[in-house]
Design a protein around this motif. Sequence first.
Motif, PDB file in Angstrom:
ATOM      1  N   ARG A   1       0.841  -1.198   0.000  1.00 52.09           N
ATOM      2  CA  ARG A   1       0.000   0.000   0.000  1.00 52.09           C
ATOM      3  C   ARG A   1       0.880   1.254   0.000  1.00 52.09           C
ATOM      4  N   PRO A   2       0.494   2.322  -0.620  1.00 52.40           N
ATOM      5  CA  PRO A   2      -0.796   2.566  -1.243  1.00 52.40           C
ATOM      6  C   PRO A   2      -0.897   2.154  -2.702  1.00 52.40           C
ATOM      7  N   SER A   3       0.143   1.521  -3.282  1.00 54.41           N
ATOM      8  CA  SER A   3       0.003   1.116  -4.679  1.00 54.41           C
ATOM      9  C   SER A   3      -0.969  -0.053  -4.830  1.00 54.41           C
ATOM     10  N   ALA A   4      -0.988  -0.989  -3.908  1.00 52.81           N
ATOM     11  CA  ALA A   4      -1.900  -2.136  -4.000  1.00 52.81           C
ATOM     12  C   ALA A   4      -3.330  -1.741  -3.637  1.00 52.81           C
ATOM     13  N   TYR A   5      -3.485  -0.915  -2.625  1.00 52.87           N
ATOM     14  CA  TYR A   5      -4.793  -0.430  -2.160  1.00 52.87           C
ATOM     15  C   TYR A   5      -4.615   1.008  -1.702  1.00 52.87           C
ATOM     16  N   PRO A   6      -5.568   1.890  -2.011  1.00 51.87           N
ATOM     17  CA  PRO A   6      -5.466   3.255  -1.490  1.00 51.87           C
ATOM     18  C   PRO A   6      -5.731   3.269   0.018  1.00 51.87           C
ATOM     19  N   VAL A   7      -5.059   4.154   0.720  1.00 51.58           N
ATOM     20  CA  VAL A   7      -5.305   4.321   2.157  1.00 51.58           C
ATOM     21  C   VAL A   7      -6.237   5.520   2.303  1.00 51.58           C
ATOM     22  N   GLU A   8      -7.489   5.241   2.725  1.00 54.72           N
ATOM     23  CA  GLU A   8      -8.532   6.261   2.720  1.00 54.72           C
ATOM     24  C   GLU A   8      -9.141   6.561   4.089  1.00 54.72           C
ATOM     25  N   TYR A   9      -8.830   5.741   5.090  1.00 52.93           N
ATOM     26  CA  TYR A   9      -9.435   5.902   6.411  1.00 52.93           C
ATOM     27  C   TYR A   9      -8.400   5.723   7.508  1.00 52.93           C
ATOM     28  N   VAL A  10      -8.690   6.347   8.639  1.00 49.89           N
ATOM     29  CA  VAL A  10      -8.053   6.007   9.899  1.00 49.89           C
ATOM     30  C   VAL A  10      -9.176   5.478  10.782  1.00 49.89           C
ATOM     31  N   ILE A  11      -8.977   4.289  11.352  1.00 45.63           N
ATOM     32  CA  ILE A  11      -9.998   3.691  12.207  1.00 45.63           C
ATOM     33  C   ILE A  11      -9.509   3.709  13.654  1.00 45.63           C
ATOM     34  N   ILE A  12     -10.333   4.304  14.494  1.00 40.25           N
ATOM     35  CA  ILE A  12     -10.019   4.484  15.916  1.00 40.25           C
ATOM     36  C   ILE A  12     -10.620   3.328  16.718  1.00 40.25           C
ATOM     37  N   HIS A  13      -9.785   2.696  17.523  1.00 42.46           N
ATOM     38  CA  HIS A  13     -10.189   1.563  18.352  1.00 42.46           C
ATOM     39  C   HIS A  13      -9.852   1.842  19.818  1.00 42.46           C
ATOM     40  N   VAL A  14     -10.503   1.109  20.705  1.00 43.13           N
ATOM     41  CA  VAL A  14     -10.131   1.055  22.118  1.00 43.13           C
ATOM     42  C   VAL A  14      -9.870  -0.412  22.431  1.00 43.13           C
ATOM     43  N   THR A  15      -8.766  -0.685  23.085  1.00 45.19           N
ATOM     44  CA  THR A  15      -8.250  -2.053  23.211  1.00 45.19           C
ATOM     45  C   THR A  15      -9.105  -2.998  24.038  1.00 45.19           C
ATOM     46  N   GLN A  16      -9.759  -2.482  25.079  1.00 45.08           N
ATOM     47  CA  GLN A  16     -10.437  -3.346  26.060  1.00 45.08           C
ATOM     48  C   GLN A  16      -9.415  -4.255  26.753  1.00 45.08           C
ATOM     49  N   GLU A  17      -8.189  -3.821  26.773  1.00 42.73           N
ATOM     50  CA  GLU A  17      -7.053  -4.527  27.390  1.00 42.73           C
ATOM     51  C   GLU A  17      -6.044  -3.477  27.843  1.00 42.73           C
ATOM     52  N   MET A  18      -5.116  -3.893  28.673  1.00 46.60           N
ATOM     53  CA  MET A  18      -3.980  -3.046  29.003  1.00 46.60           C
ATOM     54  C   MET A  18      -3.036  -2.986  27.797  1.00 46.60           C
TER      55      MET A  18
ATOM     56  N   HIS B   1      -7.702  -5.452  11.782  1.00 44.71           N
ATOM     57  CA  HIS B   1      -8.258  -4.729  12.919  1.00 44.71           C
ATOM     58  C   HIS B   1      -9.725  -4.382  12.782  1.00 44.71           C
ATOM     59  N   ALA B   2     -10.245  -4.278  11.582  1.00 43.06           N
ATOM     60  CA  ALA B   2     -11.586  -3.741  11.390  1.00 43.06           C
ATOM     61  C   ALA B   2     -12.677  -4.810  11.351  1.00 43.06           C
ATOM     62  N   GLY B   3     -12.302  -6.068  11.137  1.00 45.14           N
ATOM     63  CA  GLY B   3     -13.307  -7.114  10.989  1.00 45.14           C
ATOM     64  C   GLY B   3     -14.017  -7.044   9.653  1.00 45.14           C
ATOM     65  N   ASN B   4     -13.440  -6.318   8.702  1.00 44.83           N
ATOM     66  CA  ASN B   4     -14.019  -6.129   7.374  1.00 44.83           C
ATOM     67  C   ASN B   4     -12.836  -5.988   6.422  1.00 44.83           C
ATOM     68  N   TRP B   5     -12.654  -6.974   5.548  1.00 47.68           N
ATOM     69  CA  TRP B   5     -11.466  -6.997   4.688  1.00 47.68           C
ATOM     70  C   TRP B   5     -11.325  -5.717   3.870  1.00 47.68           C
ATOM     71  N   ASP B   6     -12.422  -5.230   3.280  1.00 44.89           N
ATOM     72  CA  ASP B   6     -12.374  -4.032   2.452  1.00 44.89           C
ATOM     73  C   ASP B   6     -11.859  -2.840   3.263  1.00 44.89           C
ATOM     74  N   TYR B   7     -12.348  -2.679   4.474  1.00 46.64           N
ATOM     75  CA  TYR B   7     -11.881  -1.572   5.319  1.00 46.64           C
ATOM     76  C   TYR B   7     -10.456  -1.801   5.806  1.00 46.64           C
ATOM     77  N   ASN B   8     -10.093  -3.043   6.091  1.00 48.80           N
ATOM     78  CA  ASN B   8      -8.699  -3.323   6.470  1.00 48.80           C
ATOM     79  C   ASN B   8      -7.745  -2.881   5.371  1.00 48.80           C
ATOM     80  N   THR B   9      -8.083  -3.182   4.121  1.00 49.56           N
ATOM     81  CA  THR B   9      -7.170  -2.863   3.017  1.00 49.56           C
ATOM     82  C   THR B   9      -7.021  -1.367   2.812  1.00 49.56           C
ATOM     83  N   ARG B  10      -8.022  -0.588   3.220  1.00 47.07           N
ATOM     84  CA  ARG B  10      -8.031   0.852   2.923  1.00 47.07           C
ATOM     85  C   ARG B  10      -7.868   1.732   4.151  1.00 47.07           C
ATOM     86  N   SER B  11      -7.348   1.162   5.244  1.00 47.47           N
ATOM     87  CA  SER B  11      -7.265   1.974   6.470  1.00 47.47           C
ATOM     88  C   SER B  11      -5.991   1.704   7.256  1.00 47.47           C
TER      89      SER B  11
END
Length: 197
Positions: free
Chosen positions: A54-71, A111-121
Amino acid sequence: MHRRRILQGAAATAAAALLPASTRAMASSTAGSTDYPLAHWTPASTANYTASTRPSAYPVEYVIIHVTQEMFSDTIGIFQNPAKQVSANYVVRSADGYIAQCVREQDIAWHAGNWDYNTRSVGIEHEGWVDQPAYFTNALYEQSALLTASVCDRYGIPKDREHIIGHVEVPGTDHTDPGPNWDWVRYIRLVNLFSAG
Protein backbone atom coordinates in the motif's frame (compact mmCIF):
# COMPACT_ATOMS: atom_id res chain seq x y z
CA MET A 1 35.71 -11.36 26.49
CA HIS A 2 35.51 -7.72 25.38
CA ARG A 3 37.75 -8.46 22.38
CA ARG A 4 35.52 -11.38 21.35
CA ARG A 5 32.44 -9.10 21.27
CA ILE A 6 34.29 -6.59 19.09
CA LEU A 7 35.32 -9.35 16.67
CA GLN A 8 31.79 -10.76 16.57
CA GLY A 9 30.42 -7.30 15.83
CA ALA A 10 32.97 -6.77 13.05
CA ALA A 11 32.09 -10.15 11.54
CA ALA A 12 28.37 -9.34 11.61
CA THR A 13 29.02 -5.97 9.95
CA ALA A 14 31.13 -7.60 7.23
CA ALA A 15 28.48 -10.26 6.61
CA ALA A 16 25.77 -7.61 6.33
CA ALA A 17 27.86 -5.71 3.78
CA LEU A 18 27.86 -8.81 1.56
CA LEU A 19 24.04 -8.83 1.37
CA PRO A 20 22.42 -7.29 -1.72
CA ALA A 21 21.37 -3.67 -1.16
CA SER A 22 17.65 -4.52 -1.39
CA THR A 23 18.02 -7.19 1.30
CA ARG A 24 20.01 -4.82 3.53
CA ALA A 25 17.32 -2.15 3.13
CA MET A 26 14.58 -4.60 4.01
CA ALA A 27 16.50 -5.94 7.01
CA SER A 28 17.16 -2.39 8.14
CA SER A 29 13.53 -1.31 7.87
CA THR A 30 12.25 -4.36 9.70
CA ALA A 31 14.85 -3.96 12.43
CA GLY A 32 13.37 -0.86 13.95
CA SER A 33 12.49 2.12 11.78
CA THR A 34 8.86 3.21 11.80
CA ASP A 35 6.51 4.96 9.38
CA TYR A 36 5.76 7.57 12.03
CA PRO A 37 8.91 9.06 13.62
CA LEU A 38 7.50 9.27 17.16
CA ALA A 39 6.48 5.59 17.21
CA HIS A 40 8.53 2.70 18.51
CA TRP A 41 8.76 -0.50 16.44
CA THR A 42 7.05 -3.34 18.30
CA PRO A 43 6.22 -5.88 15.58
CA ALA A 44 3.12 -8.02 15.49
CA SER A 45 3.46 -11.66 14.48
CA THR A 46 3.62 -12.01 10.70
CA ALA A 47 0.74 -14.51 11.09
CA ASN A 48 -1.52 -11.62 12.20
CA TYR A 49 -1.48 -9.32 9.15
CA THR A 50 -1.18 -9.43 5.36
CA ALA A 51 1.99 -8.22 3.65
CA SER A 52 1.19 -5.67 0.96
CA THR A 53 2.49 -2.68 -0.97
CA ARG A 54 0.00 0.00 0.00
CA PRO A 55 -0.80 2.57 -1.24
CA SER A 56 0.00 1.12 -4.68
CA ALA A 57 -1.90 -2.14 -4.00
CA TYR A 58 -4.79 -0.43 -2.16
CA PRO A 59 -5.47 3.26 -1.49
CA VAL A 60 -5.31 4.32 2.16
CA GLU A 61 -8.53 6.26 2.72
CA TYR A 62 -9.44 5.90 6.41
CA VAL A 63 -8.05 6.01 9.90
CA ILE A 64 -10.00 3.69 12.21
CA ILE A 65 -10.02 4.48 15.92
CA HIS A 66 -10.19 1.56 18.35
CA VAL A 67 -10.13 1.05 22.12
CA THR A 68 -8.25 -2.05 23.21
CA GLN A 69 -10.44 -3.35 26.06
CA GLU A 70 -7.05 -4.53 27.39
CA MET A 71 -3.98 -3.05 29.00
CA PHE A 72 -1.29 -1.76 26.63
CA SER A 73 1.17 -4.61 27.29
CA ASP A 74 -1.56 -7.24 26.95
CA THR A 75 -2.58 -5.75 23.60
CA ILE A 76 1.00 -5.97 22.33
CA GLY A 77 1.14 -9.58 23.54
CA ILE A 78 -2.05 -10.40 21.64
CA PHE A 79 -0.67 -8.90 18.43
CA GLN A 80 2.54 -10.91 18.86
CA ASN A 81 0.67 -14.20 19.42
CA PRO A 82 0.27 -15.94 16.03
CA ALA A 83 -2.81 -17.80 17.24
CA LYS A 84 -4.80 -14.58 17.79
CA GLN A 85 -5.16 -13.53 14.11
CA VAL A 86 -5.51 -9.83 14.95
CA SER A 87 -3.37 -6.70 14.81
CA ALA A 88 -3.45 -2.94 14.34
CA ASN A 89 -0.89 -0.62 12.81
CA TYR A 90 -0.44 1.34 16.04
CA VAL A 91 -1.21 1.15 19.77
CA VAL A 92 -1.28 4.29 21.96
CA ARG A 93 -0.64 3.97 25.72
CA SER A 94 -3.00 5.82 28.06
CA ALA A 95 -0.65 7.19 30.72
CA ASP A 96 1.85 8.99 28.50
CA GLY A 97 0.78 8.67 24.86
CA TYR A 98 3.65 6.30 24.01
CA ILE A 99 3.04 4.88 20.53
CA ALA A 100 3.99 1.38 19.38
CA GLN A 101 3.91 0.58 15.69
CA CYS A 102 3.04 -3.09 15.25
CA VAL A 103 2.33 -3.34 11.51
CA ARG A 104 3.87 -1.27 8.71
CA GLU A 105 1.45 1.09 7.01
CA GLN A 106 2.19 -0.59 3.67
CA ASP A 107 0.87 -3.86 5.12
CA ILE A 108 -2.73 -4.72 5.97
CA ALA A 109 -3.42 -4.98 9.68
CA TRP A 110 -6.36 -7.18 10.73
CA HIS A 111 -8.26 -4.73 12.92
CA ALA A 112 -11.59 -3.74 11.39
CA GLY A 113 -13.31 -7.11 10.99
CA ASN A 114 -14.02 -6.13 7.37
CA TRP A 115 -11.47 -7.00 4.69
CA ASP A 116 -12.37 -4.03 2.45
CA TYR A 117 -11.88 -1.57 5.32
CA ASN A 118 -8.70 -3.32 6.47
CA THR A 119 -7.17 -2.86 3.02
CA ARG A 120 -8.03 0.85 2.92
CA SER A 121 -7.26 1.97 6.47
CA VAL A 122 -4.68 2.50 9.15
CA GLY A 123 -5.87 1.11 12.49
CA ILE A 124 -4.98 2.85 15.75
CA GLU A 125 -5.72 1.10 19.05
CA HIS A 126 -5.95 3.10 22.29
CA GLU A 127 -5.33 1.55 25.67
CA GLY A 128 -8.43 1.48 27.79
CA TRP A 129 -12.04 0.45 28.07
CA VAL A 130 -15.04 2.08 26.40
CA ASP A 131 -16.81 2.52 29.75
CA GLN A 132 -13.79 3.95 31.62
CA PRO A 133 -13.16 7.49 30.30
CA ALA A 134 -10.25 8.04 32.70
CA TYR A 135 -8.12 6.08 30.22
CA PHE A 136 -8.67 8.79 27.58
CA THR A 137 -5.96 11.08 28.94
CA ASN A 138 -4.70 14.36 27.50
CA ALA A 139 -1.49 12.58 26.48
CA LEU A 140 -3.40 9.81 24.70
CA TYR A 141 -5.61 12.27 22.77
CA GLU A 142 -2.72 14.55 21.84
CA GLN A 143 -0.26 11.87 20.75
CA SER A 144 -2.94 9.95 18.86
CA ALA A 145 -4.10 13.13 17.11
CA LEU A 146 -0.52 13.91 16.06
CA LEU A 147 -0.24 10.39 14.64
CA THR A 148 -3.58 10.62 12.83
CA ALA A 149 -2.68 14.05 11.41
CA SER A 150 0.56 12.58 10.07
CA VAL A 151 -1.22 9.61 8.48
CA CYS A 152 -3.82 11.89 6.90
CA ASP A 153 -1.19 14.29 5.59
CA ARG A 154 0.90 11.50 4.08
CA TYR A 155 -2.02 9.78 2.30
CA GLY A 156 -4.19 12.81 1.51
CA ILE A 157 -7.00 11.65 3.81
CA PRO A 158 -9.51 14.39 4.69
CA LYS A 159 -9.39 15.18 8.41
CA ASP A 160 -13.09 14.73 9.07
CA ARG A 161 -15.53 12.25 10.61
CA GLU A 162 -16.23 10.63 7.24
CA HIS A 163 -12.61 9.47 7.00
CA ILE A 164 -11.52 9.24 10.64
CA ILE A 165 -14.01 6.75 11.99
CA GLY A 166 -14.61 4.52 14.97
CA HIS A 167 -14.51 0.74 14.83
CA VAL A 168 -18.24 0.83 15.59
CA GLU A 169 -18.79 2.55 12.21
CA VAL A 170 -17.21 -0.20 10.11
CA PRO A 171 -19.94 -2.07 8.19
CA GLY A 172 -20.65 -5.49 9.63
CA THR A 173 -18.80 -4.96 12.91
CA ASP A 174 -20.06 -6.18 16.27
CA HIS A 175 -17.72 -3.81 18.15
CA THR A 176 -18.80 -0.67 20.00
CA ASP A 177 -15.44 1.09 20.35
CA PRO A 178 -14.31 3.74 20.82
CA GLY A 179 -17.64 4.17 22.63
CA PRO A 180 -19.69 7.15 23.88
CA ASN A 181 -16.89 8.47 26.13
CA TRP A 182 -14.54 9.14 23.20
CA ASP A 183 -14.56 12.91 22.57
CA TRP A 184 -14.80 13.10 18.78
CA VAL A 185 -15.14 16.90 18.67
CA ARG A 186 -11.95 17.33 20.65
CA TYR A 187 -10.12 14.64 18.67
CA ILE A 188 -10.95 15.99 15.20
CA ARG A 189 -10.09 19.52 16.38
CA LEU A 190 -6.68 18.29 17.58
CA VAL A 191 -6.04 16.36 14.35
CA ASN A 192 -6.67 19.53 12.34
CA LEU A 193 -4.66 21.68 14.76
CA PHE A 194 -1.65 19.35 14.47
CA SER A 195 -1.88 18.97 10.71
CA ALA A 196 1.05 20.03 8.59
CA GLY A 197 -1.24 21.05 5.74
